[in-house]
Design a protein around this motif. Structure first.
Motif, PDB file in Angstrom:
ATOM      1  N   PRO A 131       0.796  -1.241   0.000  1.00 60.14           N
ATOM      2  CA  PRO A 131       0.000   0.000   0.000  1.00 60.14           C
ATOM      3  C   PRO A 131       0.826   1.287   0.000  1.00 60.14           C
ATOM      4  N   ASP A 132       2.068   1.227   0.468  1.00 61.97           N
ATOM      5  CA  ASP A 132       2.886   2.432   0.541  1.00 61.97           C
ATOM      6  C   ASP A 132       3.768   2.642  -0.684  1.00 61.97           C
ATOM      7  N   SER A 133       3.590   1.821  -1.714  1.00 62.56           N
ATOM      8  CA  SER A 133       4.401   1.976  -2.919  1.00 62.56           C
ATOM      9  C   SER A 133       4.055   3.295  -3.608  1.00 62.56           C
ATOM     10  N   PRO A 134       5.025   3.915  -4.313  1.00 63.44           N
ATOM     11  CA  PRO A 134       4.777   5.211  -4.957  1.00 63.44           C
ATOM     12  C   PRO A 134       3.650   5.128  -5.986  1.00 63.44           C
ATOM     13  N   ALA A 135       2.883   6.190  -6.089  1.00 70.42           N
ATOM     14  CA  ALA A 135       1.797   6.240  -7.074  1.00 70.42           C
ATOM     15  C   ALA A 135       2.381   6.335  -8.480  1.00 70.42           C
ATOM     16  N   GLN A 136       1.929   5.458  -9.356  1.00 75.63           N
ATOM     17  CA  GLN A 136       2.395   5.459 -10.745  1.00 75.63           C
ATOM     18  C   GLN A 136       1.383   6.152 -11.646  1.00 75.63           C
ATOM     19  N   ARG A 137       1.885   6.830 -12.666  1.00 69.91           N
ATOM     20  CA  ARG A 137       1.032   7.459 -13.682  1.00 69.91           C
ATOM     21  C   ARG A 137       1.391   6.844 -15.023  1.00 69.91           C
ATOM     22  N   ARG A 138       0.451   6.112 -15.601  1.00 69.72           N
ATOM     23  CA  ARG A 138       0.714   5.401 -16.848  1.00 69.72           C
ATOM     24  C   ARG A 138      -0.233   5.922 -17.929  1.00 69.72           C
ATOM     25  N   VAL A 139       0.329   6.522 -18.963  1.00 70.93           N
ATOM     26  CA  VAL A 139      -0.449   7.056 -20.083  1.00 70.93           C
ATOM     27  C   VAL A 139      -0.183   6.193 -21.307  1.00 70.93           C
ATOM     28  N   LEU A 140      -1.216   5.538 -21.812  1.00 73.68           N
ATOM     29  CA  LEU A 140      -1.066   4.634 -22.950  1.00 73.68           C
ATOM     30  C   LEU A 140      -1.300   5.390 -24.257  1.00 73.68           C
ATOM     31  N   PRO A 141      -0.587   5.008 -25.315  1.00 74.90           N
ATOM     32  CA  PRO A 141      -0.729   5.712 -26.591  1.00 74.90           C
ATOM     33  C   PRO A 141      -2.032   5.368 -27.300  1.00 74.90           C
ATOM     34  N   VAL A 142      -2.481   6.287 -28.141  1.00 78.46           N
ATOM     35  CA  VAL A 142      -3.625   6.050 -29.024  1.00 78.46           C
ATOM     36  C   VAL A 142      -3.116   6.049 -30.459  1.00 78.46           C
ATOM     37  N   GLU A 143      -3.945   5.571 -31.386  1.00 80.80           N
ATOM     38  CA  GLU A 143      -3.540   5.578 -32.796  1.00 80.80           C
ATOM     39  C   GLU A 143      -4.760   5.753 -33.686  1.00 80.80           C
ATOM     40  N   LEU A 144      -4.552   6.419 -34.800  1.00 79.23           N
ATOM     41  CA  LEU A 144      -5.621   6.582 -35.789  1.00 79.23           C
ATOM     42  C   LEU A 144      -5.692   5.333 -36.649  1.00 79.23           C
ATOM     43  N   VAL A 145      -6.855   4.709 -36.678  1.00 83.37           N
ATOM     44  CA  VAL A 145      -7.077   3.514 -37.491  1.00 83.37           C
ATOM     45  C   VAL A 145      -7.862   3.942 -38.728  1.00 83.37           C
TER      46      VAL A 145
END
Length: 344
Positions: free
Chosen positions: A318-332
């Motif tokens: 519970p005390d682990s650092p908060a992660q911020r993960r932003v995933l890429p998008v793509e034009l299909v």
């Protein structure tokens, strides 16, 4: 003489207060979904009013955990939510965790109430999908060291929270740029719900692309579609009925793009010969439209998987650092776009 200790609140007390059976209360607190919404609501309100909490140790002796994860969503009536839940469920099934799902129906006051109920012994951790009014209760969860992860559309969401998201601005810019590079100079925009940050980011990107390509931005080409098909149909119809109608439409989610398809066909317009259409999300149905929809793909299932993985890590630490993960998008790019007729 010392006053006797108050009797603990039981499931039977909750059942009596809610006017439902003991079995119904048991099904609600154990996360079963086959309960009438009105009964579920009465049980949740009764548990909160009476201060009932589940004895986690009685439910599971393995480390004092319930092996249940909570998920709070604002709406179940869209494919975006379904794809995210699919990813969450994949991870939890493998980890032998169960899932409790609550829907707020975009009622701001329900968020804090549901969070309070869920985190009072029912669950080991909480995933919040696109929360609306979260600043107060998230601070309280952090004070309690209660594990949670947020899936958000807000690029600058609370820096203290573990976050999974995508780049809405970049995706909308790519979609708009694609239409402008095809030669479209009058592009309609079907806006999303104003209460969601993604709606503002996509509109800002739409404007920025116009500026970068030297194309004037016309506010008359922006109509609210609220991320749903019916509003998309009405908004697209209003655009296509303008004296100078757009030659292309950018819908800020696929549902509103499907509505635009309906509006165009109702007016005898061909896609993409008479009007090009672009969506956002890439839900499963997009590839099977006629013609298949060009859209910005969000990795929705991957977002759900990542959020669940991060949460289980936080349950263990519970005390682990908060992660911020932003995933890429793509034009299909599919078959719903073409150069405007005047330039083809």
């Amino acid at each position: 003489m010392a006053e006797p200790k108050p009797r603990p609140v039981t499931i039977k007390d909750v059942a009596q207060a809610a006017g439902v059976s003991y079995a119904t209360v048991s099904r609600v607190i154990n996360g079963y979904q086959h309960v009438r919404p009105d009964k579920r609501q009465r049980v949740l309100e009764a548990t909160e009013r009476l201060g009932y909490t589940v004895n986690v140790q009685a439910r599971s002796l393995a480390g004092g955990r319930s092996h249940v994860i909570g998920l709070l969503v604002h709406d179940l009536r869209n494919a975006y939510t379904a794809h995210v839940i699919e990813g969450i469920d994949e991870v939890l099934v493998d980890a032998q965790y169960e899932l409790i799902l609550h829907t707020t129906h975009r009622r701001h006051t329900k968020e804090a109430a549901y969070v309070s109920t869920l985190t009072s012994g029912l669950i080991d951790g909480l995933i919040l999908l696109l929360p609306l009014e979260s600043s107060g209760y998230l601070a309280q969860l952090r004070e309690r060291r209660f594990p949670y992860v947020v899936i958000t559309d807000h690029e600058h969401f609370d820096e203290h929270s573990p976050v999974v998201g995508t780049n809405n601005w970049q995706g909308a810019y790519q979609a708009t740029r694609y239409l402008l590079e095809l030669g479209h100079r009058r592009v309609g925009f079907l806006a999303g719900l104003a209460e969601f940050t993604s709606a503002h980011e996509r509109l800002n990107a739409f404007k920025a692309a116009h500026t970068d390509y030297g194309v004037p931005f016309d506010p008359d080409c922006v109509r609210p579609a609220n991320f749903n098909q019916q509003d998309g149909y009405e908004a697209a119809g209003a655009l296509l009925d303008l004296p100078e109608r757009p030659t292309a439409i950018f819908a800020t989610n696929d549902l509103s793009a499907f509505g635009a398809y309906d509006a165009a066909r109702e007016r005898g317009l061909r896609i993409p010969d008479d009007v090009s259409i672009v969506g956002f999300d890439d839900v499963a149905q997009a590839a099977y439209m006629h013609p298949p929809l060009t859209t910005v793909r969000q990795p929705m299932t991957a977002m759900g998987r990542l959020a669940a993985e991060l949460l289980l890590e936080r349950v263990s630490a519970p005390d682990s650092p908060a992660q911020r993960r932003v995933l890429p998008v793509e034009l299909v790019v599919r078959a719903s776009c073409a150069p405007p007729a005047s330039s083809s």
